[in-house]
Design a protein around this motif. Structure first.
Motif, PDB file in Angstrom:
ATOM      1  N   ALA A   8       0.814   8.626  32.684  1.00  0.00           N
ATOM      2  CA  ALA A   8      -0.479   7.995  32.964  1.00  0.00           C
ATOM      3  C   ALA A   8      -1.131   7.446  31.702  1.00  0.00           C
ATOM      4  N   ALA A   9      -0.892   8.108  30.567  1.00  0.00           N
ATOM      5  CA  ALA A   9      -1.554   7.696  29.330  1.00  0.00           C
ATOM      6  C   ALA A   9      -0.793   8.218  28.124  1.00  0.00           C
ATOM      7  N   TYR A  10      -1.044   7.588  26.994  1.00  0.00           N
ATOM      8  CA  TYR A  10      -0.578   8.067  25.693  1.00  0.00           C
ATOM      9  C   TYR A  10      -1.763   8.090  24.742  1.00  0.00           C
ATOM     10  N   PHE A  11      -1.794   9.087  23.867  1.00  0.00           N
ATOM     11  CA  PHE A  11      -2.777   9.119  22.804  1.00  0.00           C
ATOM     12  C   PHE A  11      -2.200   8.472  21.550  1.00  0.00           C
ATOM     13  N   SER A  12      -3.038   7.805  20.793  1.00  0.00           N
ATOM     14  CA  SER A  12      -2.651   7.345  19.469  1.00  0.00           C
ATOM     15  C   SER A  12      -2.186   8.527  18.636  1.00  0.00           C
ATOM     16  N   ASN A  13      -1.172   8.331  17.799  1.00  0.00           N
ATOM     17  CA  ASN A  13      -0.812   9.402  16.869  1.00  0.00           C
ATOM     18  C   ASN A  13      -1.217   9.065  15.438  1.00  0.00           C
ATOM     19  N   LEU A  14      -2.169   8.122  15.306  1.00  0.00           N
ATOM     20  CA  LEU A  14      -2.781   7.855  14.012  1.00  0.00           C
ATOM     21  C   LEU A  14      -3.866   8.898  13.729  1.00  0.00           C
ATOM     22  N   PRO A  15      -4.156   9.155  12.465  1.00  0.00           N
ATOM     23  CA  PRO A  15      -5.246  10.075  12.117  1.00  0.00           C
ATOM     24  C   PRO A  15      -6.589   9.361  12.237  1.00  0.00           C
ATOM     25  N   ILE A  16      -7.034   9.124  13.464  1.00  0.00           N
ATOM     26  CA  ILE A  16      -8.169   8.218  13.673  1.00  0.00           C
ATOM     27  C   ILE A  16      -9.483   8.767  13.108  1.00  0.00           C
ATOM     28  N   LYS A  17      -9.662  10.095  13.087  1.00  0.00           N
ATOM     29  CA  LYS A  17     -10.898  10.642  12.522  1.00  0.00           C
ATOM     30  C   LYS A  17     -10.925  10.471  11.001  1.00  0.00           C
ATOM     31  N   ILE A  69       0.860  -1.180   0.000  1.00  0.00           N
ATOM     32  CA  ILE A  69       0.000   0.000   0.000  1.00  0.00           C
ATOM     33  C   ILE A  69       0.898   1.232   0.000  1.00  0.00           C
ATOM     34  N   ALA A  70       0.715   2.092  -0.993  1.00  0.00           N
ATOM     35  CA  ALA A  70       1.461   3.360  -1.070  1.00  0.00           C
ATOM     36  C   ALA A  70       2.970   3.138  -0.937  1.00  0.00           C
ATOM     37  N   THR A 128      -5.226   5.133   4.668  1.00  0.00           N
ATOM     38  CA  THR A 128      -5.532   6.481   5.138  1.00  0.00           C
ATOM     39  C   THR A 128      -4.430   7.025   6.036  1.00  0.00           C
ATOM     40  N   ALA A 129      -3.912   6.174   6.920  1.00  0.00           N
ATOM     41  CA  ALA A 129      -2.839   6.617   7.819  1.00  0.00           C
ATOM     42  C   ALA A 129      -1.583   7.000   7.037  1.00  0.00           C
ATOM     43  N   LEU A 130      -1.287   6.254   5.980  1.00  0.00           N
ATOM     44  CA  LEU A 130      -0.102   6.569   5.181  1.00  0.00           C
ATOM     45  C   LEU A 130      -0.293   7.847   4.367  1.00  0.00           C
ATOM     46  N   ALA A 131      -1.541   8.144   4.004  1.00  0.00           N
ATOM     47  CA  ALA A 131      -1.813   9.293   3.134  1.00  0.00           C
ATOM     48  C   ALA A 131      -2.135  10.567   3.900  1.00  0.00           C
ATOM     49  N   THR A 132      -2.374  10.472   5.202  1.00  0.00           N
ATOM     50  CA  THR A 132      -2.882  11.605   5.971  1.00  0.00           C
ATOM     51  C   THR A 132      -1.862  12.053   7.008  1.00  0.00           C
ATOM     52  N   SER A 133      -1.344  13.248   6.834  1.00  0.00           N
ATOM     53  CA  SER A 133      -0.374  13.774   7.802  1.00  0.00           C
ATOM     54  C   SER A 133      -1.064  14.540   8.924  1.00  0.00           C
ATOM     55  N   GLN A 134      -2.207  15.147   8.616  1.00  0.00           N
ATOM     56  CA  GLN A 134      -2.935  15.935   9.607  1.00  0.00           C
ATOM     57  C   GLN A 134      -4.344  15.394   9.719  1.00  0.00           C
ATOM     58  N   ASP A 135      -4.761  15.002  10.929  1.00  0.00           N
ATOM     59  CA  ASP A 135      -6.083  14.428  11.107  1.00  0.00           C
ATOM     60  C   ASP A 135      -7.162  15.480  10.874  1.00  0.00           C
ATOM     61  N   ILE A 136      -8.362  14.999  10.569  1.00  0.00           N
ATOM     62  CA  ILE A 136      -9.476  15.904  10.355  1.00  0.00           C
ATOM     63  C   ILE A 136     -10.248  16.058  11.664  1.00  0.00           C
TER      64      ILE A 136
END
Length: 226
Positions: free
Chosen positions: A124-133, A46-47, A210-218
């Motif tokens: 305490a926590a980490y957020f995903s850094n994937l463009p989940i939206k 993919i990509a 989508t994750a490979l193509a998206t640098s900034q989440d929506i």
């Protein structure tokens, strides 16, 4: 003088799933849809990235050790760990991993930690850094049942998710690597709610693309699961 052999590393995406564990739903056969889906994508491209699939043991600490080995071996551009979530009817894009182990059932070697940290002294926590939206929109636009989840639980799935994000944040050479966790429902043979394997595979493929193509989440509202 002959040219030196190329040492260029081909870019890859690391996908992990788990081996079967105690929660097999109504199926009499050992099955874990996370591994079945990830395995189906092994070797796909993919990509410009090759998809590498690996199985993690449903075991506290051993799963982290194997994940660390895979990160060092493949040096992926993107990492998506996948796990089973019985009772959910959609592919769940996990937002946050918490630094706690609190096992309702034993893992595959009988370990059942309660109120222990994944990483002593870690955040305490980490957020995903994937463009989940953006991933959510891509799957929903394609007719795949998907949602954003605010909890990955406190079993081995969250254990691995937290360890992944901690490794990407603290280990040398992974500052640009993106990662996160996705939960998938039962397969139909395990009970309801469920999704067919082909639908889960299609959703994961869209997630990777989508994750490979998206640098900034929506920015988009998304329902959560509890």
């Amino acid at each position: 003088m002959p040219a030196a052999p190329s040492t260029t590393v081909q870019p890859c995406v690391l996908l992990t799933g788990f081996d079967p564990f105690g929660d097999t739903g109504h199926s009499d056969q050992p099955i874990n849809p996370s591994w079945q889906a990830v395995k189906a994508l092994k070797g796909k491209r993919i990509a410009g990235h090759t998809l590498v699939a690996a199985q993690l043991p449903t075991v506290f600490q051993a799963s982290i050790d194997e994940l660390h080995r895979l990160l060092a071996q493949h040096k992926p551009t993107l990492v998506i760990c996948v796990g089973q979530a019985g009772g959910r009817g959609a592919i769940s894009l996990e937002r946050v991993a918490i630094n706690i182990n609190d096992a309702r059932i034993p893992d595959n070697i009988g370990s059942q930690p309660v109120d222990t940290p994944v990483v002593p002294g870690g955040p305490a926590a980490y957020f995903s850094n994937l463009p989940i939206k953006a991933m959510l929109q891509a799957m929903q636009d394609a007719g795949v049942a998907a949602e954003v989840s605010q909890t990955a639980g406190t079993f081995v799935c969250n254990h691995v998710f937290y360890a992944l994000m901690h490794a990407l944040a603290t280990r040398r050479g992974f500052k640009r690597t993106r990662g996160g966790f996705i939960h998938v429902p039962y397969l139909p043979e395990q009970g309801a709610p469920s999704l067919p394997l082909e639908e889960i595979v299609r959703g994961l493929r869209l997630a990777v693309a989508t994750a490979l193509a998206t640098s900034q989440d929506i920015a988009k509202g998304a329902g959560a699961v509890s």
